[in-house]
Design a protein around this motif. Sequence first.
Motif, PDB file in Angstrom:
ATOM      1  N   ARG A   1      -8.495 -26.605  -9.598  1.00 31.18           N
ATOM      2  CA  ARG A   1      -7.381 -25.674  -9.728  1.00 31.18           C
ATOM      3  C   ARG A   1      -7.853 -24.259  -9.417  1.00 31.18           C
ATOM      4  NH1 ARG A   1      -5.917 -26.030 -15.243  1.00 31.18           N
ATOM      5  NH2 ARG A   1      -6.986 -24.102 -15.605  1.00 31.18           N
ATOM      6  N   LYS A   2      -8.921 -23.827 -10.071  1.00 31.07           N
ATOM      7  CA  LYS A   2      -9.416 -22.463  -9.848  1.00 31.07           C
ATOM      8  C   LYS A   2      -9.969 -22.293  -8.441  1.00 31.07           C
ATOM      9  CE  LYS A   2     -10.360 -21.380 -14.642  1.00 31.07           C
ATOM     10  NZ  LYS A   2     -11.369 -21.077 -15.656  1.00 31.07           N
ATOM     11  N   GLN A   3     -10.683 -23.305  -7.979  1.00 28.82           N
ATOM     12  CA  GLN A   3     -11.305 -23.244  -6.649  1.00 28.82           C
ATOM     13  C   GLN A   3     -10.261 -23.073  -5.546  1.00 28.82           C
ATOM     14  OE1 GLN A   3     -13.757 -26.639  -5.847  1.00 28.82           O
ATOM     15  NE2 GLN A   3     -14.058 -26.111  -3.722  1.00 28.82           N
ATOM     16  N   ASN A   4      -9.085 -23.644  -5.743  1.00 28.28           N
ATOM     17  CA  ASN A   4      -8.047 -23.599  -4.713  1.00 28.28           C
ATOM     18  C   ASN A   4      -6.887 -22.667  -5.051  1.00 28.28           C
ATOM     19  OD1 ASN A   4      -9.081 -25.598  -2.768  1.00 28.28           O
ATOM     20  ND2 ASN A   4      -8.973 -26.935  -4.549  1.00 28.28           N
ATOM     21  N   ASN A   5      -7.052 -21.865  -6.103  1.00 29.99           N
ATOM     22  CA  ASN A   5      -6.037 -20.879  -6.491  1.00 29.99           C
ATOM     23  C   ASN A   5      -4.671 -21.518  -6.748  1.00 29.99           C
ATOM     24  OD1 ASN A   5      -7.867 -18.681  -6.253  1.00 29.99           O
ATOM     25  ND2 ASN A   5      -7.609 -18.780  -4.034  1.00 29.99           N
ATOM     26  N   LEU A   6      -4.672 -22.549  -7.572  1.00 26.73           N
ATOM     27  CA  LEU A   6      -3.445 -23.267  -7.890  1.00 26.73           C
ATOM     28  C   LEU A   6      -2.993 -22.961  -9.310  1.00 26.73           C
ATOM     29  CD1 LEU A   6      -4.453 -26.748  -6.467  1.00 26.73           C
ATOM     30  CD2 LEU A   6      -3.082 -24.978  -5.336  1.00 26.73           C
ATOM     31  N   ASN A   7      -1.701 -23.010  -9.513  1.00 27.40           N
ATOM     32  CA  ASN A   7      -1.124 -22.886 -10.849  1.00 27.40           C
ATOM     33  C   ASN A   7      -0.280 -24.125 -11.132  1.00 27.40           C
ATOM     34  OD1 ASN A   7      -0.882 -19.586 -10.030  1.00 27.40           O
ATOM     35  ND2 ASN A   7      -1.863 -20.160 -11.934  1.00 27.40           N
ATOM     36  N   CYS A   8      -0.358 -24.605 -12.365  1.00 28.43           N
ATOM     37  CA  CYS A   8       0.469 -25.732 -12.782  1.00 28.43           C
ATOM     38  C   CYS A   8       1.912 -25.267 -12.853  1.00 28.43           C
ATOM     39  CB  CYS A   8       0.018 -26.239 -14.150  1.00 28.43           C
ATOM     40  SG  CYS A   8      -1.648 -26.912 -14.143  1.00 28.43           S
ATOM     41  N   LEU A   9       2.804 -26.102 -12.378  1.00 29.88           N
ATOM     42  CA  LEU A   9       4.222 -25.761 -12.376  1.00 29.88           C
ATOM     43  C   LEU A   9       5.002 -26.694 -13.311  1.00 29.88           C
ATOM     44  CD1 LEU A   9       6.396 -23.984 -11.035  1.00 29.88           C
ATOM     45  CD2 LEU A   9       6.582 -25.736  -9.268  1.00 29.88           C
ATOM     46  N   SER A 118      -0.257 -35.720 -14.665  1.00 29.47           N
ATOM     47  CA  SER A 118      -0.746 -34.970 -13.508  1.00 29.47           C
ATOM     48  C   SER A 118       0.300 -33.944 -13.085  1.00 29.47           C
ATOM     49  CB  SER A 118      -1.025 -35.914 -12.343  1.00 29.47           C
ATOM     50  OG  SER A 118      -1.972 -36.880 -12.727  1.00 29.47           O
ATOM     51  N   PRO A 119      -0.082 -32.668 -13.053  1.00 23.93           N
ATOM     52  CA  PRO A 119       0.914 -31.633 -12.801  1.00 23.93           C
ATOM     53  C   PRO A 119       1.272 -31.471 -11.329  1.00 23.93           C
ATOM     54  CG  PRO A 119      -1.219 -30.622 -13.044  1.00 23.93           C
ATOM     55  CD  PRO A 119      -1.409 -32.101 -13.306  1.00 23.93           C
ATOM     56  N   LEU A 120       2.475 -31.006 -11.094  1.00 26.24           N
ATOM     57  CA  LEU A 120       2.834 -30.498  -9.788  1.00 26.24           C
ATOM     58  C   LEU A 120       2.332 -29.067  -9.786  1.00 26.24           C
ATOM     59  CD1 LEU A 120       5.161 -32.697 -10.441  1.00 26.24           C
ATOM     60  CD2 LEU A 120       6.147 -31.727  -8.382  1.00 26.24           C
ATOM     61  N   VAL A 121       1.684 -28.671  -8.727  1.00 26.29           N
ATOM     62  CA  VAL A 121       1.061 -27.349  -8.672  1.00 26.29           C
ATOM     63  C   VAL A 121       1.578 -26.560  -7.479  1.00 26.29           C
ATOM     64  CG1 VAL A 121      -1.045 -28.126  -9.836  1.00 26.29           C
ATOM     65  CG2 VAL A 121      -0.931 -28.201  -7.346  1.00 26.29           C
ATOM     66  N   VAL A 122       1.413 -25.251  -7.555  1.00 25.78           N
ATOM     67  CA  VAL A 122       1.730 -24.360  -6.442  1.00 25.78           C
ATOM     68  C   VAL A 122       0.552 -23.413  -6.235  1.00 25.78           C
ATOM     69  CG1 VAL A 122       4.241 -24.431  -6.721  1.00 25.78           C
ATOM     70  CG2 VAL A 122       2.923 -22.695  -7.929  1.00 25.78           C
ATOM     71  N   HIS A 123       0.376 -22.996  -5.007  1.00 27.93           N
ATOM     72  CA  HIS A 123      -0.661 -22.007  -4.705  1.00 27.93           C
ATOM     73  C   HIS A 123      -0.229 -20.668  -5.299  1.00 27.93           C
ATOM     74  CE1 HIS A 123      -3.331 -19.395  -2.346  1.00 27.93           C
ATOM     75  NE2 HIS A 123      -4.111 -20.467  -2.320  1.00 27.93           N
ATOM     76  N   GLN A 124      -1.206 -19.901  -5.761  1.00 26.32           N
ATOM     77  CA  GLN A 124      -0.901 -18.614  -6.392  1.00 26.32           C
ATOM     78  C   GLN A 124      -0.174 -17.653  -5.468  1.00 26.32           C
ATOM     79  OE1 GLN A 124      -4.680 -17.228  -7.871  1.00 26.32           O
ATOM     80  NE2 GLN A 124      -4.677 -18.678  -9.584  1.00 26.32           N
ATOM     81  N   SER A 125      -0.311 -17.839  -4.159  1.00 25.47           N
ATOM     82  CA  SER A 125       0.325 -16.929  -3.206  1.00 25.47           C
ATOM     83  C   SER A 125       1.786 -17.269  -2.911  1.00 25.47           C
ATOM     84  CB  SER A 125      -0.455 -16.930  -1.883  1.00 25.47           C
ATOM     85  OG  SER A 125      -0.338 -18.192  -1.246  1.00 25.47           O
ATOM     86  N   VAL A 126       2.292 -18.374  -3.463  1.00 23.75           N
ATOM     87  CA  VAL A 126       3.686 -18.750  -3.212  1.00 23.75           C
ATOM     88  C   VAL A 126       4.607 -17.673  -3.776  1.00 23.75           C
ATOM     89  CG1 VAL A 126       5.497 -20.411  -3.865  1.00 23.75           C
ATOM     90  CG2 VAL A 126       3.279 -21.225  -3.095  1.00 23.75           C
ATOM     91  N   ASN A 127       5.593 -17.322  -2.988  1.00 19.81           N
ATOM     92  CA  ASN A 127       6.581 -16.330  -3.391  1.00 19.81           C
ATOM     93  C   ASN A 127       7.180 -16.758  -4.736  1.00 19.81           C
ATOM     94  OD1 ASN A 127       9.275 -15.232  -3.740  1.00 19.81           O
ATOM     95  ND2 ASN A 127       9.171 -14.542  -1.603  1.00 19.81           N
TER      96      ASN A 127
END
Length: 178
Positions: A1-9, A118-127
């Motif tokens: 998660r941290k390595q790929n800049n993801l946030n749990c949604l 298992s969470p659905l995630v989004v990249h931190q840069s997503v609007n």
Amino acid sequence: RKQNNLNCLLKPLNENGKPYFHSVVITAIDSIQTLKQIKNHSLALPSPDSYSANWLFKQSGFTAADFSGIHYFDFHNTVAYQVLKRNYDVGIVKDRIANDFADKGIRIISRSPDIPASPLVVHQSVNPEIRDAILQTLLKIDLSLPKYQQLLKNWDAEFQYGFIEAKDSEYPAENGLE
């Protein structure tokens, strides 16, 4: 998660409306009956990156040396098939998969504690507007309404029961969930 800049949604709900699953140890129905009996037998596991593949070693004290052989497969379903076909004595899969195979000759001999789905995630840069639109759309799913029952029946079984919001803190690295 941290390595790929993801946030749990979001995290999916199970058939009981709960946001968790269990990893389970499976055997053929007329084979090994207890966890104590699995030592020195062959073990089928899902992907090495799967939490389920690592759960037994993290929680039970077993090591790879305790088994006559270990093989990783790409999918939980494949693990269940391998145990059912008796190519492997023991397997570890998500409970949902084991339940699908219960009437075909699979037995659950051990179950993990609750594991966050298992969470659905989004990249931190997503609007943020897009992130919120996805969040709100999926949170509106109401399985008491026929239109949603019809819509979700063709979705992957892991996502057929709706969602609740997930938080990054529910998936700590020290538990092997990050």
